[in-house]
Design an enzyme around this catalytic site. Structure first.
Site, mmCIF file in Angstrom:
data_model
loop_
_atom_site.group_PDB
_atom_site.id
_atom_site.type_symbol
_atom_site.label_atom_id
_atom_site.label_comp_id
_atom_site.label_asym_id
_atom_site.label_seq_id
_atom_site.Cartn_x
_atom_site.Cartn_y
_atom_site.Cartn_z
ATOM 1 N N CYS A 122 0.425 -0.895 -0.559
ATOM 2 C CA CYS A 122 -0.060 0.308 -0.183
ATOM 3 C C CYS A 122 1.143 1.300 -0.131
ATOM 4 C CB CYS A 122 -1.210 0.232 0.982
ATOM 5 S SG CYS A 122 0.150 0.318 2.954
ATOM 6 N N CYS A 130 -3.176 -2.662 -0.284
ATOM 7 C CA CYS A 130 -2.525 -3.568 -0.408
ATOM 8 C C CYS A 130 -2.803 -4.280 -1.263
ATOM 9 C CB CYS A 130 -3.063 -3.822 1.031
ATOM 10 S SG CYS A 130 -3.408 -2.750 2.598
ATOM 11 N N LYS A 199 -4.548 -8.582 11.524
ATOM 12 C CA LYS A 199 -5.617 -6.867 11.558
ATOM 13 C C LYS A 199 -6.371 -6.950 11.065
ATOM 14 C CE LYS A 199 -3.311 -3.273 8.367
ATOM 15 N NZ LYS A 199 -1.757 -3.306 8.182
ATOM 16 N N ARG A 209 -1.318 6.944 7.846
ATOM 17 C CA ARG A 209 -1.506 6.922 6.175
ATOM 18 C C ARG A 209 -1.234 8.400 5.791
ATOM 19 N NH1 ARG A 209 -6.833 3.598 5.804
ATOM 20 N NH2 ARG A 209 -6.383 1.626 6.662
ATOM 21 N N ARG A 221 -10.417 -0.793 3.085
ATOM 22 C CA ARG A 221 -9.276 -2.137 2.862
ATOM 23 C C ARG A 221 -10.710 -3.604 3.534
ATOM 24 N NH1 ARG A 221 -5.021 -0.008 1.882
ATOM 25 N NH2 ARG A 221 -3.435 2.121 3.763
ATOM 26 N N LYS A 252 -3.067 -6.461 15.685
ATOM 27 C CA LYS A 252 -3.234 -4.543 15.418
ATOM 28 C C LYS A 252 -4.466 -4.358 15.394
ATOM 29 C CE LYS A 252 -1.392 -2.200 12.450
ATOM 30 N NZ LYS A 252 -1.350 -2.498 10.835
ATOM 31 N N SER A 278 -0.413 4.145 14.822
ATOM 32 C CA SER A 278 -0.624 5.752 15.202
ATOM 33 C C SER A 278 -1.772 6.076 15.224
ATOM 34 C CB SER A 278 -0.714 5.928 13.106
ATOM 35 O OG SER A 278 -1.573 5.551 12.566
ATOM 36 N N TYR A 317 5.354 3.547 18.631
ATOM 37 C CA TYR A 317 6.072 4.794 18.171
ATOM 38 C C TYR A 317 6.512 5.445 19.729
ATOM 39 C CZ TYR A 317 3.714 4.472 14.338
ATOM 40 O OH TYR A 317 3.144 3.713 13.304
HETATM 41 C C1 PBG Z 1 0.025 -0.709 6.004
HETATM 42 C C2 PBG Z 1 0.972 -0.947 7.295
HETATM 43 C C3 PBG Z 1 -0.820 -0.505 8.066
HETATM 44 C C4 PBG Z 1 -0.230 0.378 8.925
HETATM 45 C C5 PBG Z 1 1.366 -0.633 8.835
HETATM 46 N N1 PBG Z 1 1.438 -1.378 8.298
HETATM 47 C C6 PBG Z 1 -1.537 0.796 7.364
HETATM 48 C C7 PBG Z 1 -2.761 0.032 6.872
HETATM 49 O O1 PBG Z 1 -3.585 -1.098 7.002
HETATM 50 O O2 PBG Z 1 -3.613 0.910 6.415
HETATM 51 C C8 PBG Z 1 -0.809 1.228 9.782
HETATM 52 C C9 PBG Z 1 0.502 1.304 11.438
HETATM 53 C C10 PBG Z 1 -0.490 2.282 12.388
HETATM 54 O O3 PBG Z 1 -1.289 3.044 12.055
HETATM 55 O O4 PBG Z 1 0.480 2.934 12.553
HETATM 56 N N2 PBG Z 1 -0.387 -1.714 5.735
#
Ligand code: PBG
Length: 327
Positions: A122, A130, A199, A209, A221, A252, A278, A317
């Protein structure tokens, strides 16, 4: 007094007593620090929705690796912002792709730091999905099996660059098996796979993002990432990934899914990680910056809760901040 009081407070009277009976401990080696690597030199550009987190160039990533090592962090995970994006995410698996370059530079300069590669298209695709997109008139579909080949190539390119662990985060079915097979065939039988096994399609990825410039240009997604309400399905995802060859697994996001972490910890013996994503970071930072929450306490409390739920590795982070607080 007519009834006996059970005095649990005896053990809370002083910090030494509390430390003696403490059930969950954090150490810097629990933490994995995410880096967003971009082209250029000497670049450190703060992400507006994630104060304290930066897009950094390869030379700066090497400095971060030195710091991570001196703080005793468990490792780094690399995300890439390529020079240009296209339909199939070429920058993801190119030999000189940004993550591959960063890995080579870090491995050349810093000994004994674990470098993990996020394996997903992605950040490298023009549409921000992705996987490979098939347009069907007004509609579209993210194709599963054609995407597997590209993910496998990406993992091999990372392994060639010296990546210690590859971490697929795309949520295509069968990617762990495809990546394992490709790694083995390319001579990387010893490269472990950390699978983002459970996830969830989450609103908490918003700031990432911006950081990775990877918001989907259309749709969302939800056709590949998991539906938030599903705990039992999360266990099937994890089970399948382990059967396909995952060495380590991840849940996650972390804080809204602590029950999933706890259940995964009860059921599976493989090393378990969780990603404090994040949005979890930004949410805490916003309140900290407003003076509404006490920074040091909530950083450690949020990480402790994830550890207590059963994750031994935490992608966060706050990794450097937390390591300093513990030091
Ligand atoms: C890639 C990915 C993402 C995150 C980690 N790997 C973004 C998503 O799936 O949109 C998110 C990590 C975060 O929000 O800190 N696919």
């Amino acid at each position: 007094m007519s009834f006996p009081v059970t005095r649990l407070r005896r053990m809370r009277q002083s910090e030494p007593l509390r430390a003696l009976v403490r059930e969950t401990r954090l150490t810097p080696s629990n933490f994995i620090y995410p880096l967003f690597v971009c082209p250029g030199e000497g670049i450190r550009k703060e992400i507006s929705s994630m104060p304290g987190v930066f897009n950094i160039s390869v030379d700066e990533a090497v400095k971060e690796a030195h710091e991570a090592k001196s703080l005793g962090l468990g490792g780094l995970i690399l995300f890439g912002l390529p020079e240009s994006k296209d339909e199939t995410g070429t920058g993801a698996w190119a030999e000189d792709g940004i993550i591959q370059r960063a890995t080579r530079a870090i491995k050349k300069e810093v000994r004994d730091v674990v470098v993990i590669g996020d394996v997903c298209l992605c950040e490298y695709t023009s549409h921000g999905h992705c996987g490979i997109v098939a347009k069907k008139s007004a509609d579209y579909e993210i194709l599963n099996d054609p995407t597997l080949e590209l993910l496998a190539q990406m993992a091999v390119a990372q392994a060639r660059a010296g990546m210690d662990i590859v971490a697929p985060s795309d949520m295509m079915d069968g990617r762990v098996a495809a990546i394992r097979k490709a790694l083995d065939q390319a001579g990387f039988a010893n490269t472990p796979i950390l699978s983002y096994a459970a996830k969830f399609a989450s609103g908490f990825y918003g700031p990432f993002r911006e950081a990775a410039d990877s918001a989907p240009q259309f749709g969302d997604r939800r056709s590949y990432q998991m539906d938030g309400p599903n705990l039992r399905e999360a266990m099937r995802e994890i089970q399948l990934d382990i059967e396909e060859g995952a060495d380590m697994i991840m849940v996650k996001p972390a804080m809204p899914y602590l029950d999933v972490i706890a259940e995964a910890h009860r059921r599976f013996d493989v090393p378990l990680s969780a990603y404090q994503v994040s949005g979890e970071y930004s949410m805490l930072q916003a309140a900290i910056r407003n003076g509404w929450l006490d920074r040091d306490r909530v950083i450690l409390e949020s990480l402790t809760s994830i550890r207590r739920a059963g994750a031994q590795m935490i992608l966060t982070y706050f990794a450097k901040d937390a390591a300093r607080l513990l030091g």
